[in-house]
Design an enzyme around this catalytic site. Sequence first.
Site, PDB file in Angstrom:
ATOM      1  N   GLY A 112     -11.304 -62.093  25.603  1.00 37.22           N
ATOM      2  CA  GLY A 112     -10.063 -62.763  24.954  1.00 37.22           C
ATOM      3  C   GLY A 112      -9.494 -63.950  25.761  1.00 37.22           C
TER       4      GLY A 112
ATOM      5  CE1 TYR B 219       1.666 -56.415  26.116  1.00 36.91           C
ATOM      6  CE2 TYR B 219       3.393 -57.333  24.583  1.00 36.91           C
ATOM      7  CZ  TYR B 219       2.101 -57.408  25.503  1.00 36.91           C
ATOM      8  OH  TYR B 219       1.461 -58.582  25.406  1.00 36.91           O
TER       9      TYR B 219
ATOM     10  CG  ASP C 122     -11.491 -56.613  32.585  1.00 35.14           C
ATOM     11  OD1 ASP C 122     -11.076 -55.576  32.437  1.00 35.14           O
ATOM     12  OD2 ASP C 122     -11.545 -57.543  31.961  1.00 35.14           O
TER      13      ASP C 122
ATOM     14  CG  ASN D 230       7.276 -56.748  18.339  1.00 37.82           C
ATOM     15  OD1 ASN D 230       7.724 -56.897  17.212  1.00 37.82           O
ATOM     16  ND2 ASN D 230       5.988 -56.605  18.376  1.00 37.82           N
TER      17      ASN D 230
ATOM     18  N   GLY E 237      -3.781 -56.775  31.157  1.00 40.34           N
ATOM     19  CA  GLY E 237      -2.478 -56.260  30.330  1.00 40.34           C
ATOM     20  C   GLY E 237      -3.122 -55.254  29.242  1.00 40.34           C
TER      21      GLY E 237
END
Length: 457
Positions: free
Chosen positions: A228, A363, A248, A357, A300
């Site tokens: 990504g 988040y 990672d 959101n 994240g």
Amino acid sequence: MTDRYASFVQSGAGRALVKRLGLPDPPRLRRHTPGDPLVPGLVLTGAADGGRLAEPVGRILAAAGVALRDPATAVADPATGRTPASAALVYDATGITDSAGLRQLYDFFHPQARAVQPSGRVVVLGTPPAECATPREATAQRALEGFVRSVGKEFGRGITAQLVYVTKTGDAGTLTGLEATLRFLLSGRSAYVSGQVIRVGAGQATAPADWDRPLDGQVVLVTGAARGIGAALARVLARDGAQVVALDIPSAGDELAAVANEIGGTAVQLDLTAPDAPTRLAEHLAARHGRVDVVVHNAGITRDKTLGRMDADRWDSVLDINLSSQERITDVLLERELIPAGGRIVTVSSIAGIAGNRGQTNYATSKAGVVGLVESLAPVLAERGISVNGVAPGFIETRLTARVPLVLREAGRRMNSLSQGGLPVDVAETIGWLAWPASGAVSGNVVRVCGQSLLGA
């Protein structure tokens, strides 16, 4: 992920239908390709009476090889009523000292409103209101924000608009930071950045020998680099000359190794939530490189549920990975003095952290905390010559957004001034600019990469 609607709009039938029905019209954006000119056409500059930045901006643009339009040619042809198109408009508004002086914005931009090329750029330069000499000057300078954000929504056709506040009490680093900022905003690197307010202060900034490789010789750590946005970021930073340390979790080891091998970087498999993760990472960087010039906190996760249905593990894991791990790693790297003077910290927030959101209280809390981290660390790290900034992506076309239900996905794509989702490379290019040694005077900013989303606007 393919945006089929945007592809259809580019067809002949699509163009006719969009025009007839007034549907969203996603333009084809100008993105950066190595070797491209900074600006594909003439740039028109202007200044309010008494503006203090017109002369240095002229020198910066000339040094960047930008061709400036003679203001005498930027007037409407009496026969056709048309004004010649410019690739960008750059206006020094620092001379506006009261509300009456805002008329000068109208006088400059009104004749040019329909004469900017597709994917053109508008940049207005101002003085931070807190530094203004009088309340009236501060009022006028704050008014620039409403003007610029409205231009970003009005001009259309992929044209972006930004406001850059430049400190009055700057130094040589300030002008270098202004140059870096103009080079980013005028280029294709800023394709999905619009309606933003960027502050350039004083700071340690060094212009590169080659602006095509602004990160030559820099050691850059990227967390969450296997896929990504992280993978796109690793590629952009390596393209710009950095030695990338890609990190990672172990379960993403194969993808991480592929990215590191592709860019000639190194891979580090590490779970950032492990108690010894900061120490192990610091020891690795010290042994392999002796330092880390740029730290990019990109790792994240999301674990979405409405608050009433959210278990404690979903809350704890998101806050720990998205926010607390950044604090722990930053603290250890600073304590061991592995980030030298002139270093950069760039962290990834989200528009969810700005606007909130539904179903993402965990988040949004973590990403708002990232904004707080940037704002609180900036003055502290300035004493060490280190800058810290954040980016807040909006709707970016990734595997995560591909899982969003169709109606919500289409709404996310269209609810911005550019009527489309961004690409991972758009976030990567913005982080790349903030990582440049030349961007040292840019600190404490959180720049939204959202196409000027209506959310949180």
